[in-house]
Design a protein around this motif. Structure first.
Motif, mmCIF file in Angstrom:
data_model
loop_
_atom_site.group_PDB
_atom_site.id
_atom_site.type_symbol
_atom_site.label_atom_id
_atom_site.label_comp_id
_atom_site.label_asym_id
_atom_site.label_seq_id
_atom_site.Cartn_x
_atom_site.Cartn_y
_atom_site.Cartn_z
ATOM 1 N N ILE A 165 64.807 -5.918 -22.589
ATOM 2 C CA ILE A 165 65.435 -6.182 -23.882
ATOM 3 C C ILE A 165 65.015 -5.114 -24.880
ATOM 4 O O ILE A 165 65.838 -4.543 -25.603
ATOM 5 C CB ILE A 165 65.054 -7.588 -24.391
ATOM 6 C CG1 ILE A 165 65.763 -8.651 -23.553
ATOM 7 C CG2 ILE A 165 65.434 -7.744 -25.869
ATOM 8 C CD1 ILE A 165 65.488 -10.063 -23.987
ATOM 9 N N PHE A 166 63.724 -4.804 -24.897
ATOM 10 C CA PHE A 166 63.205 -3.850 -25.871
ATOM 11 C C PHE A 166 63.474 -2.398 -25.464
ATOM 12 O O PHE A 166 63.753 -1.554 -26.320
ATOM 13 C CB PHE A 166 61.707 -4.079 -26.069
ATOM 14 C CG PHE A 166 61.381 -5.431 -26.632
ATOM 15 C CD1 PHE A 166 61.572 -5.683 -27.980
ATOM 16 C CD2 PHE A 166 60.934 -6.459 -25.824
ATOM 17 C CE1 PHE A 166 61.294 -6.930 -28.520
ATOM 18 C CE2 PHE A 166 60.654 -7.711 -26.345
ATOM 19 C CZ PHE A 166 60.840 -7.952 -27.696
ATOM 20 N N SER A 167 63.421 -2.112 -24.152
ATOM 21 C CA SER A 167 63.662 -0.729 -23.715
ATOM 22 C C SER A 167 65.129 -0.350 -23.853
ATOM 23 O O SER A 167 65.458 0.777 -24.250
ATOM 24 C CB SER A 167 63.201 -0.537 -22.263
ATOM 25 O OG SER A 167 63.974 -1.316 -21.373
ATOM 26 N N GLU A 168 66.036 -1.276 -23.552
ATOM 27 C CA GLU A 168 67.462 -0.959 -23.636
ATOM 28 C C GLU A 168 67.937 -0.861 -25.081
ATOM 29 O O GLU A 168 68.793 -0.027 -25.395
ATOM 30 C CB GLU A 168 68.282 -2.010 -22.881
ATOM 31 C CG GLU A 168 68.138 -1.950 -21.375
ATOM 32 C CD GLU A 168 68.545 -0.597 -20.803
ATOM 33 O OE1 GLU A 168 69.627 -0.102 -21.164
ATOM 34 O OE2 GLU A 168 67.785 -0.050 -19.993
ATOM 35 N N SER A 169 67.394 -1.699 -25.962
ATOM 36 C CA SER A 169 67.757 -1.580 -27.379
ATOM 37 C C SER A 169 67.217 -0.262 -27.937
ATOM 38 O O SER A 169 67.877 0.401 -28.739
ATOM 39 C CB SER A 169 67.228 -2.769 -28.182
ATOM 40 O OG SER A 169 65.831 -2.912 -28.031
ATOM 41 N N PHE A 170 66.012 0.131 -27.484
ATOM 42 C CA PHE A 170 65.449 1.430 -27.863
ATOM 43 C C PHE A 170 66.359 2.553 -27.381
ATOM 44 O O PHE A 170 66.676 3.481 -28.144
ATOM 45 C CB PHE A 170 64.053 1.590 -27.247
ATOM 46 C CG PHE A 170 63.464 2.969 -27.387
ATOM 47 C CD1 PHE A 170 62.659 3.294 -28.473
ATOM 48 C CD2 PHE A 170 63.711 3.951 -26.432
ATOM 49 C CE1 PHE A 170 62.123 4.573 -28.610
ATOM 50 C CE2 PHE A 170 63.181 5.231 -26.560
ATOM 51 C CZ PHE A 170 62.378 5.540 -27.652
ATOM 52 N N ASP A 171 66.789 2.488 -26.134
ATOM 53 C CA ASP A 171 67.613 3.545 -25.554
ATOM 54 C C ASP A 171 68.949 3.665 -26.276
ATOM 55 O O ASP A 171 69.435 4.775 -26.528
ATOM 56 C CB ASP A 171 67.837 3.249 -24.066
ATOM 57 C CG ASP A 171 68.484 4.415 -23.337
ATOM 58 O OD1 ASP A 171 67.968 5.544 -23.458
ATOM 59 O OD2 ASP A 171 69.503 4.214 -22.658
ATOM 60 N N ASN A 172 69.544 2.525 -26.620
ATOM 61 C CA ASN A 172 70.826 2.524 -27.325
ATOM 62 C C ASN A 172 70.700 3.236 -28.671
ATOM 63 O O ASN A 172 71.519 4.094 -29.020
ATOM 64 C CB ASN A 172 71.286 1.075 -27.536
ATOM 65 C CG ASN A 172 72.701 0.984 -28.076
ATOM 66 O OD1 ASN A 172 72.978 1.432 -29.180
ATOM 67 N ND2 ASN A 172 73.588 0.375 -27.304
ATOM 68 N N ILE A 173 69.646 2.898 -29.417
ATOM 69 C CA ILE A 173 69.430 3.508 -30.732
ATOM 70 C C ILE A 173 69.032 4.970 -30.598
ATOM 71 O O ILE A 173 69.446 5.832 -31.384
ATOM 72 C CB ILE A 173 68.350 2.717 -31.504
ATOM 73 C CG1 ILE A 173 68.884 1.328 -31.847
ATOM 74 C CG2 ILE A 173 67.928 3.455 -32.771
ATOM 75 C CD1 ILE A 173 67.865 0.395 -32.440
ATOM 76 N N MET A 174 68.233 5.275 -29.561
ATOM 77 C CA MET A 174 67.788 6.652 -29.356
ATOM 78 C C MET A 174 68.979 7.576 -29.092
ATOM 79 O O MET A 174 69.067 8.670 -29.645
ATOM 80 C CB MET A 174 66.817 6.687 -28.175
ATOM 81 C CG MET A 174 66.178 8.047 -27.943
ATOM 82 S SD MET A 174 66.655 8.650 -26.332
ATOM 83 C CE MET A 174 65.868 10.247 -26.336
ATOM 84 N N ILE A 175 69.917 7.136 -28.266
ATOM 85 C CA ILE A 175 71.118 7.938 -27.990
ATOM 86 C C ILE A 175 71.937 8.130 -29.265
ATOM 87 O O ILE A 175 72.466 9.220 -29.530
ATOM 88 C CB ILE A 175 71.985 7.268 -26.900
ATOM 89 C CG1 ILE A 175 71.246 7.242 -25.557
ATOM 90 C CG2 ILE A 175 73.311 8.011 -26.744
ATOM 91 C CD1 ILE A 175 70.893 8.607 -25.011
ATOM 92 N N SER A 176 72.024 7.077 -30.082
ATOM 93 C CA SER A 176 72.740 7.187 -31.357
ATOM 94 C C SER A 176 72.076 8.222 -32.249
ATOM 95 O O SER A 176 72.760 9.029 -32.908
ATOM 96 C CB SER A 176 72.762 5.825 -32.071
ATOM 97 O OG SER A 176 73.488 4.883 -31.327
#
Length: 251
Positions: A165-176
């Protein structure tokens, strides 16, 4: 998800070796499909080669000249290298605490659900909260990995799921953030460089942990990965705040 659950059933009903042989089938099919693909040959002259070098150089320069961008890339590489090690070893961790192969297949399938939830949450975060999520989530992931190792029981599986949950939300924001901080002409190049750096860190982490596993259990390795993730992220936060203070003082 269906394949993971089916693989868990076949692994428990027959053997893990049987599961391995079955996974070879799609690779064989892929190979023959690739042979049937017709691709037009493109003849690149020296100008095209120089253009490719220039594109790569522009991407590298954008990373070098943007502290926020370079910090995100290295932070992501460290975080996901640790998670990759957990992904490759959690079946053995589960087996050591008495979880059957079939149940391992079920909770591994559930990881995809948690990934979807995490990515969805990341897409809904307000832009003003980006920095907070990019700083806090890696620490939370580190804590989850640490607790997985410390508990070394069934509850540890819950923390493995929470990681996504935390790694994928991080990845989504990081790509943005990557897209927001680089020019359109370098986006693909920077994403490729990001994956390249992730591969290097993953290789280094894998070598280090493979060596250490000769002297420790998998649960101990999780404790170490969790501590490393927390410490490195704390250093990133400290340096960012220090840099921000210097910038304010100059103004």
């Amino acid at each position: 998800m269906a394949a993971m659950i089916l693989g868990g059933y076949i692994g428990q009903r027959f053997s893990l070796v049987t599961t391995y042989y079955i996974t070879i089938i799609p690779f064989i099919v892929d190979f023959f499909v690739l042979l049937m693909l017709k691709v037009k040959n493109k003849h690149y002259n020296s100008k095209h080669k120089n253009d490719n070098i220039l594109i790569l150089k522009n991407g590298v320069d954008e990373i070098k000249n943007n502290f926020h961008l370079s910090k995100l890339i290295f932070k992501s590489a460290i975080l996901f290298s640790g998670i990759k090690l957990l992904e490759e070893s959690h079946p053995e961790y589960s087996s050591n605490i008495g979880i059957s192969v079939f149940i391992i297949g079920i909770y591994t399938a559930m990881i995809l659900v948690f990934c979807i939830v995490g990515s969805y949450i990341g897409s809904k975060i307000n832009k003003s909260k980006y920095n907070m999520i990019l700083n806090i989530n890696p620490i939370i992931v580190g804590v989850c990995i640490l607790l997985t190792g410390l508990l070394n029981n069934y509850i540890g599986i819950l923390f493995i799921l929470l990681i996504y949950i935390f790694s994928e939300s991080f990845d989504n924001i990081m790509i943005s953030e990557l897209h927001n901080n680089i020019s359109s002409k370098s986006r693909v190049t920077v994403e490729s460089i990001n994956q390249f750096i992730l591969g290097i860190f993953g290789f280094i982490f894998s070598l280090l942990m493979s060596f250490l596993l000769k002297f420790m259990d998998i649960s101990d390795m999780y404790i170490l990965i969790g501590i490393i993730t927390i410490i490195l992220e704390s250093v990133f936060i400290f340096k960012s705040k220090k840099r921000k203070r210097k910038t304010i003082n100059k103004l």
